[in-house]
Write a protein that holds these residues in place. Structure first.
Motif, PDB file in Angstrom:
ATOM      1  N   ARG A  12      91.267  72.055   6.176  1.00  9.14           N
ATOM      2  CA  ARG A  12      90.484  73.285   6.301  1.00  9.14           C
ATOM      3  C   ARG A  12      89.250  73.236   5.402  1.00  9.14           C
ATOM      4  O   ARG A  12      88.166  73.657   5.798  1.00  9.14           O
ATOM      5  CB  ARG A  12      91.358  74.494   5.966  1.00  9.14           C
ATOM      6  CG  ARG A  12      90.642  75.821   6.131  1.00  9.14           C
ATOM      7  CD  ARG A  12      91.601  76.995   6.082  1.00  9.14           C
ATOM      8  NE  ARG A  12      92.354  77.051   4.856  1.00  9.14           N
ATOM      9  CZ  ARG A  12      93.680  76.892   4.774  1.00  9.14           C
ATOM     10  NH1 ARG A  12      94.388  76.655   5.868  1.00  9.14           N
ATOM     11  NH2 ARG A  12      94.302  76.963   3.618  1.00  9.14           N
ATOM     12  N   ARG A  13      89.433  72.727   4.174  1.00  9.86           N
ATOM     13  CA  ARG A  13      88.282  72.621   3.264  1.00  9.86           C
ATOM     14  C   ARG A  13      87.256  71.629   3.791  1.00  9.86           C
ATOM     15  O   ARG A  13      86.045  71.841   3.642  1.00  9.86           O
ATOM     16  CB  ARG A  13      88.765  72.201   1.880  1.00  9.86           C
ATOM     17  CG  ARG A  13      89.524  73.288   1.130  1.00  9.86           C
ATOM     18  CD  ARG A  13      89.742  72.901  -0.317  1.00  9.86           C
ATOM     19  NE  ARG A  13      90.615  71.740  -0.434  1.00  9.86           N
ATOM     20  CZ  ARG A  13      91.945  71.806  -0.540  1.00  9.86           C
ATOM     21  NH1 ARG A  13      92.547  72.999  -0.525  1.00  9.86           N
ATOM     22  NH2 ARG A  13      92.665  70.717  -0.644  1.00  9.86           N
ATOM     23  N   LYS A  16      85.172  73.338   6.678  1.00 10.31           N
ATOM     24  CA  LYS A  16      84.876  74.737   6.363  1.00 10.31           C
ATOM     25  C   LYS A  16      83.701  75.285   7.180  1.00 10.31           C
ATOM     26  O   LYS A  16      83.596  76.497   7.395  1.00 10.31           O
ATOM     27  CB  LYS A  16      84.590  74.902   4.878  1.00 10.31           C
ATOM     28  CG  LYS A  16      83.426  74.066   4.361  1.00 10.31           C
ATOM     29  CD  LYS A  16      83.271  74.220   2.859  1.00 10.31           C
ATOM     30  CE  LYS A  16      82.130  73.354   2.334  1.00 10.31           C
ATOM     31  NZ  LYS A  16      81.999  73.479   0.853  1.00 10.31           N
ATOM     32  N   TYR A  19      85.072  77.032  10.255  1.00 10.35           N
ATOM     33  CA  TYR A  19      85.680  78.324   9.913  1.00 10.35           C
ATOM     34  C   TYR A  19      84.602  79.364   9.605  1.00 10.35           C
ATOM     35  O   TYR A  19      84.719  80.537   9.987  1.00 10.35           O
ATOM     36  CB  TYR A  19      86.612  78.167   8.709  1.00 10.35           C
ATOM     37  CG  TYR A  19      87.855  77.368   9.003  1.00 10.35           C
ATOM     38  CD1 TYR A  19      89.017  78.010   9.416  1.00 10.35           C
ATOM     39  CD2 TYR A  19      87.868  75.980   8.887  1.00 10.35           C
ATOM     40  CE1 TYR A  19      90.176  77.279   9.692  1.00 10.35           C
ATOM     41  CE2 TYR A  19      89.005  75.243   9.158  1.00 10.35           C
ATOM     42  CZ  TYR A  19      90.155  75.898   9.560  1.00 10.35           C
ATOM     43  OH  TYR A  19      91.294  75.184   9.841  1.00 10.35           O
ATOM     44  N   ALA A  20      83.560  78.920   8.912  1.00  9.86           N
ATOM     45  CA  ALA A  20      82.473  79.853   8.575  1.00  9.86           C
ATOM     46  C   ALA A  20      81.768  80.338   9.842  1.00  9.86           C
ATOM     47  O   ALA A  20      81.399  81.515   9.947  1.00  9.86           O
ATOM     48  CB  ALA A  20      81.476  79.180   7.640  1.00  9.86           C
ATOM     49  N   GLU A 109      95.689  81.336   9.118  1.00 10.25           N
ATOM     50  CA  GLU A 109      94.226  81.206   9.127  1.00 10.25           C
ATOM     51  C   GLU A 109      93.567  82.292   9.968  1.00 10.25           C
ATOM     52  O   GLU A 109      92.611  82.950   9.531  1.00 10.25           O
ATOM     53  CB  GLU A 109      93.828  79.832   9.674  1.00 10.25           C
ATOM     54  CG  GLU A 109      94.157  78.672   8.770  1.00 10.25           C
ATOM     55  CD  GLU A 109      93.714  77.358   9.381  1.00 10.25           C
ATOM     56  OE1 GLU A 109      93.582  76.391   8.620  1.00 10.25           O
ATOM     57  OE2 GLU A 109      93.490  77.309  10.608  1.00 10.25           O
TER      58      GLU A 109
END
Length: 712
Positions: A12-13, A16, A19-20, A109
């Motif tokens: 996930r990192r 990112k 996700y953003a 998430e």
């Protein structure tokens, strides 16, 4: 990393950015819908948008477009997110992770992303609407009504409904992405395409034809139902007739993406064209949403320049600087008092004309409605000898006020249209029987050729002898006095005009504190039949979203637009127009900004996905020896279609539709409408330049992401 959750968090990192993007799209969509809903359902707005009126319908229509656009936009962003995430999902499944584990981690998430982004958008939507409104007040226009802005808590129900859609859609797509069992399909999903089937060249011209047919049907069918079928259909039914236009737009965009409108070299743009085809369904859906939003944004942005320009033209072409009239039972200022007030403000009155008029009843047809429940309402026309009241002048009074020199034959009556001989839908139409409501005296008349004078639109003129005979015995309640006067320097007379206006209002009695649809003839009939007149009841007016006239609210748009005895002072109307119409103007400007903001974000996001999706293709082309100039032309070809085609199509369609509306309003174009359309053309030029600037910025951003030098 010793647990599955830690491995999942590490990935996930690393990703990112995906996700953003998803969180940002969800936040932005809910933010826009919340701000729009708060403004649309604000009591301040609803008090100036009459129930069932065109303005409220326009606001609702653009809101529906915004909801559809943001819904498709978030669905697209979610689809892109899960496509990009599919590879790691497939790898986890191949390594032995269970669907239950993946579903649990993905659920965590999505819960954080959806709930936080939607909550933030819903919370900040109201403050955003309030802040934009205050900026308008500070830099654009302010008024008594604008200072009273408030929000209805129920408007957040619309926001919550849209947020629920976003959350539900994310969990639905997320669950579907995990439930599949074919690991190879899951791993390769991010590399699969959604090509468009073969599109024939006739799609473009058929699409244009469908747009024209849909626009004509959607606009004309409501009038057809009412005037021909004598039927008021259920709310929203007539919107179905716009569907051919939507289908036509889709076909036009398909043709543009696949074939283009120009003959081109078969192989020169094969790479860019093929990439557009392989992502065609996504691209066309986004382009359709953008086209609709641009059309809605321009439709809203045309309101202010059209209204302002046409009104300014109307004010400037008035043949008289000052007009006011009163019912003879009122103690309004007459000539000596007005001249004394003019001296106080150093205003020179150069001419003064004062005549009498009478309120008489005319015959005609009235609509008798029958409620058919869910099927709507039908009506029949019934002839009545006393249908409504109107102001009647003698021919000598008419000549004195207008400077014309008419000579009506005895037994004739002329109705009054505007200066261009139009607006007959505002005029009462021809009458054949005129009645004195006090004595009951009647006169059969023959309609004469209509007269033209906008400031007296809707009134009637009788032969002098007929007028004297028919008005004999009228009391002051049924007589009026009309005054026209001019001043030497109208531009410098604003303080005088404002003082005279306030003096008139202060000296008006509560019996004429009524809006312009109030009719003393119909009032007398209804009181005789049922003991009351609906338009005398403030409760009835408020319940039906009609203007409630209040002398203490003399600076509001309701009072200035709808008071039955509102004076026509050129300098007052010119200087106070923007303030009077502030709520209308700012509301539609706000709507346009919301729609344009959505268009820009959708277009930028879609174009940036070109860089993410096609990065490997451009890298392979670079290694195969493709020069930078070729790569830039390929990027330009894709970005320009995504960005500029909806802008061009949306602008062209809404401009043609607006011209059609202007023409069918009165089957002509008036000089004021020509001036308004010129102002709208200037708005298109400015906003097109802004959109082009955003397109250039987006193109540079895509090139930077792909390592391509722009313009070389």
């Amino acid at each position: 990393m010793t647990t599955f959750s830690q491995v999942y968090a590490a990935l996930r990192r690393k990703n990112k950015g995906q996700y953003a993007l998803l969180a940002g799209c969800s936040f932005f969509s809910v933010l826009l819908i919340t701000a729009y809903a708060c403004m649309m359902r604000s009591p301040t707005i609803l008090t100036v948008l009459p129930e069932g009126g065109d303005s409220r319908k326009q606001v609702m229509m653009v809101f529906v477009l915004a909801v559809i656009g943001c819904a498709v936009f978030t669905a697209y962003a979610a689809g892109l997110f899960f496509r990009q995430k599919s590879r790691e999902t497939g790898v986890f499944l191949a390594l032995g992770a269970s669907q239950k584990q993946l579903r649990r981690e993905l659920g965590k998430e999505l819960a954080v992303i959806s709930l936080c982004s939607c909550a933030a958008g819903a919370i900040l939507g109201g403050p955003l609407a309030w802040a934009v409104w205050q900026l308008f007040r500070l830099f654009l226009v302010d008024s008594q009504e604008m200072a009273l802005l408030s929000f209805d808590p129920q408007s957040y129900l619309l926001s919550l409904a849209f947020a629920a859609y976003v959350v539900g859609m994310l969990f639905l797509l997320g669950g579907r992405s995990v439930r599949r069992t074919n690991i190879i399909d899951i791993v390769q999903e991010s590399h699969t395409s959604e090509p468009i089937r073969d599109v024939k060249r006739w799609y473009g011209w058929v699409g244009i034809l469908l747009v024209v047919i849909g626009a004509l049907m959607g606009y004309l069918m409501p009038s057809f139902f009412v005037t021909v079928l004598r039927w008021y259909p259920p709310e929203g039914l007539t919107a179905v007739f716009y569907l051919p236009a939507l289908i036509g737009l889709y076909m036009m965009l398909l043709h543009t993406v696949v074939n283009g409108w120009r003959k081109r070299h078969k192989y020169r743009d094969i790479i860019a064209t093929s990439m557009m085809k392989f992502q065609g369904r996504q691209t066309v859906r986004n382009m359709l949403v953008m086209t609709l939003l641009i059309a809605g944004a321009y439709f809203a942005s045309f309101y202010a320049p059209m209204l302002n320009t046409s009104s300014a033209y109307s004010f400037s072409t008035r043949p008289v600087d000052f007009e006011y009239h009163w019912r003879n039972d009122q103690n309004w200022p007459e000539r000596k008092e007005v001249e004394s007030l003019a001296e106080e403000y150093d205003v020179d009155i150069t001419s003064w004309t004062q005549t009498g008029a009478a309120i008489l009843a005319g015959d005609g047809y009235v609509q008798v409605e029958q409620d058919n429940g869910a099927l709507g309402t039908t009506y029949t026309d019934e002839y009545r000898e006393i249908a409504s009241g109107a102001t009647f002048f003698s021919e000598s009074a008419w000549n004195a006020l207008t400077g014309q020199n008419i000579d009506l034959a005895p037994g004739t009556c002329a109705n009054v249209l505007d200066d261009d001989g139009g607006s007959d839908y505002i005029s009462g139409g021809d009458v054949t029987l005129v009645t004195n409501m006090v004595t009951g005296a009647r006169l059969s008349v023959t309609p004469a050729e209509p007269l033209c004078f906008t400031m007296l639109l809707g009134s009637y003129v009788l032969d002098d002898a007929d007028y004297e005979t028919l008005t004999a015995g009228l009391t002051d309640l049924w007589r009026e006095t009309w005054v026209f006067f001019n001043v030497a320097d109208v531009e410098a007379s604003y303080p005088f005009a404002d003082a005279l206006f306030n003096e008139i209002v202060d000296r008006s009695g509560p019996e004429i504190e009524v809006f312009d649809a109030w009719d003393p003839v119909i009032r007398e009939q209804e009181i005789a039949e049922k003991g009351s007149y609906d338009y005398d009841s403030e409760e009835y007016l408020a319940a039906n979203s009609l203007a409630v006239i209040d002398y203490d609210q003399r600076d509001t748009s309701d009072f200035r637009n709808y008071w039955l005895y509102m004076p026509q002072f050129r300098v007052l109307d010119q200087n106070d127009f923007v303030t009077t119409m502030a709520v209308f103007l700012v509301l539609f400007i706000f709507i346009a900004l919301i729609c344009f903001a959505a268009v820009i974000v959708i277009a930028f996001t879609r174009c940036m996905t070109i860089a993410l999706t096609n990065a490997r293709v451009y890298d392979d082309l670079r290694h195969l020896g493709a020069p930078n100039r070729y790569l830039f032309r390929s990027v330009k070809g894709q970005v320009s279609k995504v960005f500029l085609v909806p802008a061009i199509v949306g602008t062209a369609v809404i401009s043609a539709f607006y011209l059609m509306i202007m023409y069918f309003n009165d089957n002509r174009f008036t000089p004021g409408e020509f001036a308004g359309m010129a102002a709208c053309a200037a708005v298109i030029a400015v906003l097109s330049a802004v959109l082009y600037g955003v397109y250039r910025f987006t193109r540079r951003s895509v090139c930077r992401q792909l390592g391509i030098r722009p313009g070389r």
